[in-house]
Structures are given as structure tokens and as C-alpha cells.
Design an enzyme around this catalytic site. Structure first.
Site, PDB file in Angstrom:
ATOM      1  CG  ASP A 191      73.300  17.244  13.752  1.00 17.17           C
ATOM      2  OD1 ASP A 191      73.145  16.089  13.303  1.00 17.17           O
ATOM      3  OD2 ASP A 191      73.129  18.259  13.065  1.00 17.17           O
ATOM      4  CG  HIS A 192      70.763  11.526  14.825  1.00 21.82           C
ATOM      5  ND1 HIS A 192      69.840  12.454  14.419  1.00 21.82           N
ATOM      6  CD2 HIS A 192      70.665  10.502  13.937  1.00 21.82           C
ATOM      7  CE1 HIS A 192      69.201  11.997  13.355  1.00 21.82           C
ATOM      8  NE2 HIS A 192      69.688  10.821  13.033  1.00 21.82           N
TER       9      HIS A 192
ATOM     10  CG  HIS B 123      70.678  15.935  10.384  1.00 17.69           C
ATOM     11  ND1 HIS B 123      71.016  15.999  11.708  1.00 17.69           N
ATOM     12  CD2 HIS B 123      69.401  15.468  10.354  1.00 17.69           C
ATOM     13  CE1 HIS B 123      70.001  15.580  12.456  1.00 17.69           C
ATOM     14  NE2 HIS B 123      69.000  15.266  11.654  1.00 17.69           N
TER      15      HIS B 123
HETATM   16  C1  BG6 Z   1      65.887  13.607  12.319  1.00 22.67           C
HETATM   17  C2  BG6 Z   1      64.759  14.267  11.588  1.00 22.67           C
HETATM   18  O1  BG6 Z   1      66.731  14.578  12.876  1.00 22.67           O
HETATM   19  O2  BG6 Z   1      66.622  12.789  11.409  1.00 22.67           O
HETATM   20  C3  BG6 Z   1      63.869  13.228  10.927  1.00 22.67           C
HETATM   21  O3  BG6 Z   1      63.997  15.028  12.497  1.00 22.67           O
HETATM   22  C4  BG6 Z   1      64.675  12.294  10.065  1.00 22.67           C
HETATM   23  O4  BG6 Z   1      62.854  13.853  10.151  1.00 22.67           O
HETATM   24  C5  BG6 Z   1      65.865  11.737  10.832  1.00 22.67           C
HETATM   25  O5  BG6 Z   1      63.831  11.234   9.663  1.00 22.67           O
HETATM   26  C6  BG6 Z   1      66.772  10.962   9.912  1.00 22.67           C
HETATM   27  O6  BG6 Z   1      67.759  10.341  10.685  1.00 22.67           O
HETATM   28  P1  BG6 Z   1      68.446   9.003  10.206  1.00 22.67           P
HETATM   29  O7  BG6 Z   1      69.494   8.724  11.214  1.00 22.67           O
HETATM   30  O8  BG6 Z   1      67.371   7.956  10.152  1.00 22.67           O
HETATM   31  O9  BG6 Z   1      68.990   9.272   8.832  1.00 22.67           O
END
Ligand code: BG6
Length: 502
Positions: free
Chosen positions: A185-186, A248
Site C-alpha cells: 500500500d504505497h 489507503h
Molecule cells: C492508487 C490508486 O493506489 O493511488 C489511484 O489506484 C490513485 O487511483 C493513486 O490515483 C494516488 O496515489 P498518490 O500517491 O498519487 O496520491
């Protein structure tokens, strides 16, 4: 001195967008830092028919075009050649088990060349419907190391509901133990998401107030300006609830709601996150309307409506916006709503957390003395954690205004701390941090199965209820902060979003 790790990283989905945007740059930065040095191999896997040298050239091109890399003070052109020597490629139809023997040979040969002790990371950045196929073939075709370690890294989405997630988990467990699975989960790799626990558990003035005696509500906003770009196939099936809330947002909420872990080990932190998610109230379907709202963007100022985006059905009811109220049924949080919202095509791109504290029980500052009426509107204290794009904190306090009149006047001031750009540019990218954790074998920043299972149970009720009811879409315009119903959600509790544009 950086710790050097000696592992083979087998990257499934080597020609994919994520690999190009995030994974190669992150792996190279770990190389620049010295975490990957002499004894490592990156073996790219995908359908495309590349040779090793074509693959190496592609990686070099990607890295050279990445400003972040070029501007890294450790960067030197020679190092690119050094790095790509460790990269090789194996074309593979993932569904054909006969092909896996080639990959096995490649891994074994690279382990010999680079003197790697049979420690294998299988990174699946592929279509989710192939996760279990690949995992099964890794076992049946004997690609797992039986002398060293195996780690399975898996990108989201982990299932599309509780049932499919359980099925997937059961399948993966046939091959890997829970402590070998790293579910990415980045958001958990983001600097300020990390900072939540640091700030909470290292500051008495924060943690001692971190409960329902002092906090009125918490708001989590993940706002995106972009639309769905070219991800129609995935997004139209997922929607914002599954795409952002299940993963997230619930992970951030768990970090905010959890109790202090006994130690700062991955095991102990996970125990507390699981307890928090277990306390998350699962709504009955008749409560969904009261606690959750959904939206879908219309057209505005040159932006297409969601239903007019390429490959989206003209009658799609997929949500591109969600706002809701989370309730944790435990002693710490009983009665404190966690309001959440996220959406595409909103006013701006940012992530922030606003913690609103309760006002003093007695308002001393509205009073009359010597025929003088002192009227003051007390603002609540608000602690804002700016996760992105700026990194920092702000705390709103009431203080006395410099006296220009004879009456006592209060007004709010903000204590702000923002990381300067020079420092924040040095923060590791989320993927760099997460891959480093994988090499280290630290599972703190990965979602455990129990966390995933509680989040799906929570999401399922909402999704199932929505699937049965026809929404009135589209209902918000690009550039706004979502539909009016998102404001109504808080209005019915006599509250407002802290961040609003009008
Ligand atoms: C991803 C989603 O996990 O996170 C995307 O699948 C979203 O839809 C993205 O745009 C948002 O990540 P960040 O790091 O740009 O806020």
C-alpha cells in the site's frame, strides 16, 4: 554506511507502467545508496520479447529521463552501466507453466554470477487475476528457494471484496506464509504517513490528548485533480471506495486510531492496527445512506464527464468520489467521528489530516464586566498533518489579539512547520522506502491479512448497498470538493470540513 542486501528480485510486470515510473527508479536509488551493490540481480519478466541487452537499454533510458535520478547527488553516468549489468530479462507467458523452467534457470545462473545466497523476492506487479496463477507455478515449477528465503510482493488490489480477498489469500498461503507476503500500500511508504506514529508516540502533549476526551473529530482527505487517465478497465470496476478507501484511507485511519504498540516492531505495530480495524463499526445496510455518500464527476471547463471518458460505459454508476464517517467502537474513540473523503477531478491534488480538538467546556471569554461585553467566538484547536504535496504540520491556537480596543479579543493563530523543499526532496520515494523494507524483511509498512480482511468486511456492506441502488450521477463538477451531499454529511452533525473552498 548503508547495509548491503544480497537478493534476487524477480519482477513480474517488467514492461508495465508501475515498473517504469516507480520500481526501476527506486531500485536504482537503492543501488546509489549502496543497499544494492554487488550481490543482487533484477530479473524482469513479462510477455514482451526482449533480450537482456534490450531490457538493460530500456532501463537505462527510463533512468536517464528521470529528473529525480539525474539530480541525485550520488548519480554518475558510469553507475548506470554498473547497475544494468545486474538486470536481465526472461520473456514469459505467465499462464503457461512450461515456460517457468527458463525463469528458474535464469535465476539460478544470476545467483551464481553475482554470488547471491538463493534469497528470492517475487514482485508481482501484474493483473490481479494472475496473482494466484503465478504463485502456484512458483511452487509447482520449483522456483522457490529451498535453502534461503522467499518473499512475495503483491500490488493492490488485494481482492475486490472480502470473499475474493479470502480466496486469494488462501491460494497464496498454499505457497507462502503470512510472514513472507508483502502487500503493498504505497501510502504506507509516504514520509508523513510514517510520521503519524512518530508524532503521536513521541510527544506527550499529543498522545495524552489523543482520545475522545479531547478530540472532537478527525478528517482525512485524499484529493486528486486528475481523472481516471487510461485506467478505465480497472477503475470502472473498482471505483473510489474500493480503490482508495479500502486501502489507503483505512490504513491511514488505522494509524491514527491505533493504541501505542508495546515495541516498535512490525509484529507489535500490526497487532495494534488490527485491533483498531477490528473496532471499526461495520454498518448495517440501512445505515449506509446515513454515513456514506458517493459521487461521480460531470463535465466542466474542458474536462470530460466520467461517463464520457474513453472505455467507460455511458451509463456507468461507478463512484469517483466517496465521503463517509468512520466510527471506532472502543474506549479511546467512542463518539469521535473520523470523516473521510477522496475523489478524482477535485479542486487540487493533496492529502491532509485535520484533527479538531474539543473546545473548552466553559467559555470564559464571553463575558460582561463593568458594563463591557466581551464577545468572542472560540475556534477549536486544529492539528493539521500535511501529507502531500507539502510536508508539515500546523496547529491552530486561540490567542489574545494585540489590544487595539479596550475589550478582550481572541483570534486564532497558526503554528506552522513545513519541511523545506531541499529537505523534502531528499525524502525517499514511497516505493524506495517500501522496497528497502522488503529487502530488510520489515513488514511494518505492509498490510497484514487481518487488516485487509477487516477493511473488506467494512467496505463490502457499503458497496453491496450501493450496487442495489441507482445513484443520481453525475453529481459534482471538476474543480469542486465533491457533491453537496459530502458537506451535508458533516452538517447533520453540526460540523464542517476543515478544508473547504467556499
Ligand atoms: C492508487 C490508486 O493506489 O493511488 C489511484 O489506484 C490513485 O487511483 C493513486 O490515483 C494516488 O496515489 P498518490 O500517491 O498519487 O496520491
Amino acid at each position: 554506511m548503508a547495509t548491503e542486501y544480497d537478493e534476487s528480485i524477480i519482477l513480474f510486470g517488467a514492461s508495465g507502467d508501475l515498473a517504469k515510473r516507480k520500481l526501476y527508479p527506486s531500485l536504482f536509488k537503492l543501488f546509489l545508496r549502496g543497499n544494492l551493490k554487488n550481490h543482487f540481480a533484477i530479473i524482469g519478466v513479462s510477455r514482451t520479447n526482449w533480450s537482456d541487452s534490450e531490457y538493460q537499454k530500456i532501463i537505462k533510458d527510463i533512468l536517464i529521463r528521470n529528473e529525480n535520478i539525474i539530480n541525485n547527488k550520488l548519480f554518475k553516468f558510469d553507475l548506470l552501466d554498473e547497475f544494468v549489468k545486474h538486470c536481465s530479462y526472461c520473456p514469459l507467458d505467465l499462464t503457461n507453466h512450461h515456460n517457468y523452467i527458463n525463469l528458474k534457470r535464469k535465476i539460478q545462473s544470476k545467483e551464481k554470477v553475482f554470488n547471491i545466497p538463493s534469497k528470492r523476492i517475487f514482485y508481482l506487479s501484474i493483473a490481479p487475476n494472475l496473482f494466484s496463477t503465478v504463485s502456484n507455478y512458483l511452487k509447482s515449477e520449483q522456483l522457490l528457494s529451498n535453502t534461503g528465503q522467499n518473499k512475495l510482493v503483491i500490488e493492490k488490489p488485494f481482492g475486490t471484496d472480502y470473499k475474493s480477498a479470502t480466496h486469494l489469500n488462501d491460494q497464496l498461503n498454499e505457497v507462502f506464509n503470512e510472514n513472507e507476503i508483502y502487500r503493498i500500500d504505497h501510502y504506507l511508504g509516504k514520509e508523513m504517513v510514517h510520521n503519524i506514529q512518530a508524532v503521536r508516540f513521541s510527544n506527550t502533549i499529543i498522545e495524552s490528548l489523543w482520545n475522545n476526551h479531547y478530540i472532537d473529530n478527525i478528517q482525512i482527505t485524499l484529493s486528486e485533480k486528475i481523472g481516471i487517465e487510461n485506467r478505465a478497465n480497472y477503475y470502472d470496476k473498482a471505483g473510489a471506495l474500493r480503490d482508495m478507501v479500502q486501502s489507503h484511507i483505512l490504513q491511514i485511519a488505522a494509524q491514527l486510531a491505533m493504541d501505542q504498540p508495546v515495541t516498535f516492531s512490525d509484529e507489535d505495530i500490526r497487532v495494534e492496527k488490527v485491533k483498531a480495524l477490528h473496532a471499526l463499526r461495520i454498518y448495517k445496510d440501512y445505515e449506509v445512506n446515513k454515513y456514506f455518500v458517493r459521487g461521480q464527476y460531470a463535465a466542466n471547463n474542458g474536462c470530460k464527464a466520467y461517463r464520457d471518458e474513453k472505455n467507460i460505459p455511458a451509463n456507468s454508476n461507478t463512484n469517483t468520489f466517496v465521503a463517509g464517517k468512520l466510527l471506532f467502537d472502543n474506549n479511546r474513540w467512542l463518539g469521535v467521528p473520523f470523516y473521510i473523503r477522496t475523489g478524482k477531478r477535485l479542486n487540487d491534488k493533496f492529502t491532509r489530516i485535520d484533527v479538531t480538538f474539543k473546545k473548552p467546556l466553559i467559555d470564559l471569554f464571553n463575558f460582561t464586566s463593568n458594563n463591557y461585553t466581551h464577545q468572542n467566538f472560540l475556534n477549536p484547536n486544529i492539528l493539521t498533518i500535511f501529507v502531500e504535496p507539502k510536508y508539515g504540520f500546523s496547529l491552530t491556537l486561540n490567542t489574545m489579539t494585540v489590544k487595539q480596543e479596550m475589550n478582550m479579543k481572541l483570534s486564532p493563530i497558526n503554528l506552522n512547520f513545513y519541511q523545506d523543499t531541499i529537505t523534502s526532496n531528499k525524502f525517499p520515494d514511497a516505493y524506495e522506502r517500501l522496497i528497502h523494507d522488503i529487502l530488510k524483511g520489515d513488514q511494518t509498512n505492509f498490510a497484514s491479512w487481518k487488516e485487509i480482511s477487516y477493511s473488506w468486511k467494512f467496505i463490502d456492506v457499503i458497496q453491496k448497498y450501493w450496487d442495489k441502488k441507482e445513484p443520481i450521477f453525475p453529481n459534482y463538477i471538476p474543480g469542486s470538493m465533491g457533491p453537496a451531499s459530502a458537506d451535508e454529511l458533516l452538517k447533520q452533525d453540526n460540523r464542517k470540513w476543515v478544508y473547504r473552498i467556499n
